[in-house]
Design a protein around this motif. Structure first.
Motif, PDB file in Angstrom:
ATOM      1  N   PHE A  21       0.909  -0.632   0.218  1.00 54.84           N
ATOM      2  CA  PHE A  21      -0.308   0.299  -0.501  1.00 54.84           C
ATOM      3  C   PHE A  21       1.041   1.501  -0.117  1.00 54.84           C
ATOM      4  O   PHE A  21       0.724   2.346  -0.881  1.00 54.84           O
ATOM      5  N   GLY A  22       2.279   0.980   0.527  1.00 55.38           N
ATOM      6  CA  GLY A  22       2.519   1.999   0.571  1.00 55.38           C
ATOM      7  C   GLY A  22       3.174   2.394  -0.632  1.00 55.38           C
ATOM      8  O   GLY A  22       3.340   3.442  -1.037  1.00 55.38           O
ATOM      9  N   ALA A  23       2.888   2.363  -1.844  1.00 56.01           N
ATOM     10  CA  ALA A  23       3.908   2.528  -3.375  1.00 56.01           C
ATOM     11  C   ALA A  23       2.324   2.487  -4.072  1.00 56.01           C
ATOM     12  O   ALA A  23       1.905   3.091  -5.419  1.00 56.01           O
ATOM     13  N   GLY A  24       1.605   2.912  -3.240  1.00 51.85           N
ATOM     14  CA  GLY A  24      -0.195   3.389  -4.164  1.00 51.85           C
ATOM     15  C   GLY A  24      -1.018   2.130  -3.642  1.00 51.85           C
ATOM     16  O   GLY A  24      -0.622   1.014  -4.304  1.00 51.85           O
ATOM     17  N   GLU A  25      -2.165   2.759  -4.487  1.00 53.33           N
ATOM     18  CA  GLU A  25      -3.010   1.942  -4.759  1.00 53.33           C
ATOM     19  C   GLU A  25      -3.232   1.158  -5.546  1.00 53.33           C
ATOM     20  O   GLU A  25      -2.392   1.496  -6.413  1.00 53.33           O
ATOM     21  N   SER A  26      -3.434  -0.263  -5.057  1.00 50.71           N
ATOM     22  CA  SER A  26      -2.994  -1.269  -6.349  1.00 50.71           C
ATOM     23  C   SER A  26      -4.129  -2.837  -6.060  1.00 50.71           C
ATOM     24  O   SER A  26      -5.138  -2.580  -5.422  1.00 50.71           O
ATOM     25  N   GLY A  27      -4.559  -2.871  -7.439  1.00 49.93           N
ATOM     26  CA  GLY A  27      -5.055  -4.486  -7.373  1.00 49.93           C
ATOM     27  C   GLY A  27      -4.705  -5.598  -6.045  1.00 49.93           C
ATOM     28  O   GLY A  27      -5.330  -6.544  -6.172  1.00 49.93           O
ATOM     29  N   GLU A  28      -2.900  -5.996  -6.141  1.00 55.90           N
ATOM     30  CA  GLU A  28      -2.578  -5.909  -5.112  1.00 55.90           C
ATOM     31  C   GLU A  28      -2.398  -6.407  -4.375  1.00 55.90           C
ATOM     32  O   GLU A  28      -2.950  -6.614  -2.892  1.00 55.90           O
ATOM     33  N   ALA A  29      -2.427  -5.016  -3.716  1.00 56.48           N
ATOM     34  CA  ALA A  29      -2.960  -4.745  -2.462  1.00 56.48           C
ATOM     35  C   ALA A  29      -4.087  -4.265  -2.474  1.00 56.48           C
ATOM     36  O   ALA A  29      -4.250  -5.713  -0.316  1.00 56.48           O
ATOM     37  N   HIS A  30      -5.099  -4.775  -2.805  1.00 57.03           N
ATOM     38  CA  HIS A  30      -6.469  -5.411  -2.421  1.00 57.03           C
ATOM     39  C   HIS A  30      -6.391  -6.145  -2.443  1.00 57.03           C
ATOM     40  O   HIS A  30      -7.718  -7.089  -1.457  1.00 57.03           O
ATOM     41  N   LEU A  31      -6.305  -7.283  -3.215  1.00 56.10           N
ATOM     42  CA  LEU A  31      -6.744  -9.000  -2.905  1.00 56.10           C
ATOM     43  C   LEU A  31      -5.993  -9.091  -1.599  1.00 56.10           C
ATOM     44  O   LEU A  31      -6.050 -10.259  -1.137  1.00 56.10           O
ATOM     45  N   LEU A  32      -4.592  -8.467  -1.211  1.00 61.60           N
ATOM     46  CA  LEU A  32      -3.828  -8.801   0.140  1.00 61.60           C
ATOM     47  C   LEU A  32      -5.088  -9.068   1.480  1.00 61.60           C
ATOM     48  O   LEU A  32      -5.329  -9.659   2.137  1.00 61.60           O
ATOM     49  N   MET A  33      -5.596  -7.438   0.882  1.00 59.50           N
ATOM     50  CA  MET A  33      -6.642  -7.152   2.165  1.00 59.50           C
ATOM     51  C   MET A  33      -7.254  -8.274   2.341  1.00 59.50           C
ATOM     52  O   MET A  33      -8.153  -8.181   3.047  1.00 59.50           O
ATOM     53  N   GLY A  34      -7.924  -8.409   0.815  1.00 62.87           N
ATOM     54  CA  GLY A  34      -9.362  -9.553   0.825  1.00 62.87           C
ATOM     55  C   GLY A  34      -8.833 -11.072   0.817  1.00 62.87           C
ATOM     56  O   GLY A  34      -9.480 -10.974   1.921  1.00 62.87           O
ATOM     57  N   THR A  35      -7.735 -11.140   1.109  1.00 63.76           N
ATOM     58  CA  THR A  35      -7.106 -12.664   1.913  1.00 63.76           C
ATOM     59  C   THR A  35      -6.928 -11.976   3.326  1.00 63.76           C
ATOM     60  O   THR A  35      -7.790 -13.421   3.622  1.00 63.76           O
ATOM     61  N   ALA A  36      -7.059 -11.496   3.535  1.00 66.06           N
ATOM     62  CA  ALA A  36      -6.807 -11.606   4.908  1.00 66.06           C
ATOM     63  C   ALA A  36      -8.091 -11.297   5.780  1.00 66.06           C
ATOM     64  O   ALA A  36      -8.497 -12.218   6.588  1.00 66.06           O
ATOM     65  N   HIS A  37      -8.635 -10.881   4.702  1.00 66.63           N
ATOM     66  CA  HIS A  37     -10.355 -10.774   5.159  1.00 66.63           C
ATOM     67  C   HIS A  37     -10.913 -12.245   5.336  1.00 66.63           C
ATOM     68  O   HIS A  37     -12.089 -12.586   6.354  1.00 66.63           O
ATOM     69  N   LEU A  38     -10.496 -12.479   4.626  1.00 70.28           N
ATOM     70  CA  LEU A  38     -11.453 -14.253   4.337  1.00 70.28           C
ATOM     71  C   LEU A  38     -10.988 -14.623   5.362  1.00 70.28           C
ATOM     72  O   LEU A  38     -11.793 -15.652   5.367  1.00 70.28           O
ATOM     73  N   GLY A  39      -9.846 -14.908   5.545  1.00 72.51           N
ATOM     74  CA  GLY A  39      -9.104 -15.953   6.914  1.00 72.51           C
ATOM     75  C   GLY A  39      -9.934 -15.373   8.149  1.00 72.51           C
ATOM     76  O   GLY A  39      -9.267 -16.590   9.116  1.00 72.51           O
ATOM     77  N   ARG A  40      -9.735 -14.275   8.138  1.00 70.84           N
ATOM     78  CA  ARG A  40     -10.687 -14.288   9.780  1.00 70.84           C
ATOM     79  C   ARG A  40     -12.132 -14.281   9.419  1.00 70.84           C
ATOM     80  O   ARG A  40     -12.730 -14.096  10.401  1.00 70.84           O
ATOM     81  N   GLN A  41     -12.933 -14.445   8.446  1.00 71.04           N
ATOM     82  CA  GLN A  41     -14.371 -14.874   8.109  1.00 71.04           C
ATOM     83  C   GLN A  41     -14.978 -13.471   8.165  1.00 71.04           C
ATOM     84  O   GLN A  41     -15.951 -13.724   8.333  1.00 71.04           O
ATOM     85  N   ASP A  42     -14.512 -12.610   7.367  1.00 71.60           N
ATOM     86  CA  ASP A  42     -15.459 -10.668   8.224  1.00 71.60           C
ATOM     87  C   ASP A  42     -15.968 -11.303   5.978  1.00 71.60           C
ATOM     88  O   ASP A  42     -14.342 -10.360   4.880  1.00 71.60           O
ATOM     89  N   TYR A  43     -16.153 -11.620   5.617  1.00 70.98           N
ATOM     90  CA  TYR A  43     -16.967 -11.915   4.087  1.00 70.98           C
ATOM     91  C   TYR A  43     -17.210 -10.438   3.691  1.00 70.98           C
ATOM     92  O   TYR A  43     -17.024 -10.417   2.360  1.00 70.98           O
ATOM     93  N   PRO A  44     -18.213  -9.251   4.479  1.00 69.65           N
ATOM     94  CA  PRO A  44     -17.788  -8.332   3.558  1.00 69.65           C
ATOM     95  C   PRO A  44     -17.340  -7.538   2.962  1.00 69.65           C
ATOM     96  O   PRO A  44     -16.828  -6.816   2.308  1.00 69.65           O
ATOM     97  N   ALA A  45     -16.290  -7.571   3.755  1.00 69.68           N
ATOM     98  CA  ALA A  45     -14.804  -6.590   4.028  1.00 69.68           C
ATOM     99  C   ALA A  45     -14.016  -7.056   3.085  1.00 69.68           C
ATOM    100  O   ALA A  45     -14.075  -6.997   2.402  1.00 69.68           O
ATOM    101  N   ALA A  46     -14.253  -8.441   2.695  1.00 67.92           N
ATOM    102  CA  ALA A  46     -13.339  -9.154   1.848  1.00 67.92           C
ATOM    103  C   ALA A  46     -14.349  -8.850   0.333  1.00 67.92           C
ATOM    104  O   ALA A  46     -13.741  -8.958  -0.355  1.00 67.92           O
TER     105      ALA A  46
END
Length: 265
Positions: A21-46
């Motif tokens: 994210f420090g390098a700017g918004e990107s698909g890769e950054a959102h993918l990583l955040m989505g993966t983290a939310h999936l791992g926590r079973q926070d499906y709306p955020a994912a």
């Protein structure tokens, strides 16, 4: 980064995400955040993060597949199927998309399509318990009983404490007129259920009768499994719900099965 998050190393994963994210918004950054939310079973955020990921980069590997998982967990099955299909259009060998679409088609009794997807999933990850269980269940469901029995025998050899697999193996043996083998599997089901109940109560497991002795065709534990299996066969949670995996697969445990599936058989 996604590998770290999926394997539970959230601290290092988070550091990686922050660098991305420090390098700017990107698909890769959102993918990583989505993966983290999936791992926590926070499906709306994912769902939110993974939708942004595919919008930023529609060709980002695994993004559509993970987006589909989030959608499926939220009950948005039609959109999830679309997302899995878009992943396969980019990569026909994406394991998750093949597994989930195979499960959906199986629940819809579109057996030929289910077989295609599940066979491919098993080819991609031949040791994944979830994929193996689904394909074996499909074979049993479509009358390929001998093949189903062989597959189920392999699964119980690798994971002997999976009660639902012993239930299906007993069913297969009954259809093959292998009555002694079926009785043995029913006894195993009763024993495993008794051990599980004893662990919950913190008391030792009660003795279980030997195979075929004083059983009258099966005890209450066995009959309860049959009832639950019928409920799920006629419209169980797997028809619309995502597979929550956690075993001998990517996520370890039985869903990869380590799926811990909600009512999977």
């Amino acid at each position: 980064g996604s590998s770290l998050l999926q394997t539970g190393d959230t601290l290092e994963g988070q550091k990686y995400v922050e660098r991305i994210f420090g390098a700017g918004e990107s698909g890769e950054a959102h993918l990583l955040m989505g993966t983290a939310h999936l791992g926590r079973q926070d499906y709306p955020a994912a769902k939110t993060e993974l939708q942004r990921a595919v919008e930023f980069n529609p060709r980002l590997p695994t993004a559509h597949s993970l987006y589909g998982r989030a959608l499926l967990a939220l009950g948005e099955q039609a959109d999830a199927e679309r997302a899995f299909g878009e992943e396969l259009a980019l990569n026909i060998n994406d394991f998750e998309a093949n597994l989930q679409l195979g499960n959906i088609r199986k629940g819809a009794q579109r057996f030929a399509e289910a077989s295609t997807y599940l066979e491919r999933a098993n080819t991609i990850r031949p040791n994944d318990l979830t994929a193996r269980k689904l394909l074996a269940s499909l074979r049993l469901q479509t009358g390929k009983v001998e093949e189903a029995a062989q597959m189920l025998e392999g699964i119980v050899k690798d994971a002997p404490d999976l009660v639902e697999v012993h239930v299906q193996l007993a069913t297969a043996y009954n259809r093959l007129k292998r009555k002694e083998d079926a009785a043995r599997e029913r006894d195993i089901v009763d024993r495993l259920n008794a051990e599980a109940q004893a662990k919950q109560k913190g008391s030792p497991a009660p003795p279980v009768a030997e195979a075929g002795v004083g059983r009258g065709g099966g005890g209450r534990g066995w009959r309860a499994w049959i009832v639950r299996r019928e409920v799920h066969r006629r419209g169980g949670s797997l028809r619309t719900g995502a597979l929550h995996r956690g075993g001998a697969g990517r996520h370890g445990g039985p869903a990869g099965d380590g799926l811990t599936w909600p009512g999977c058989w």
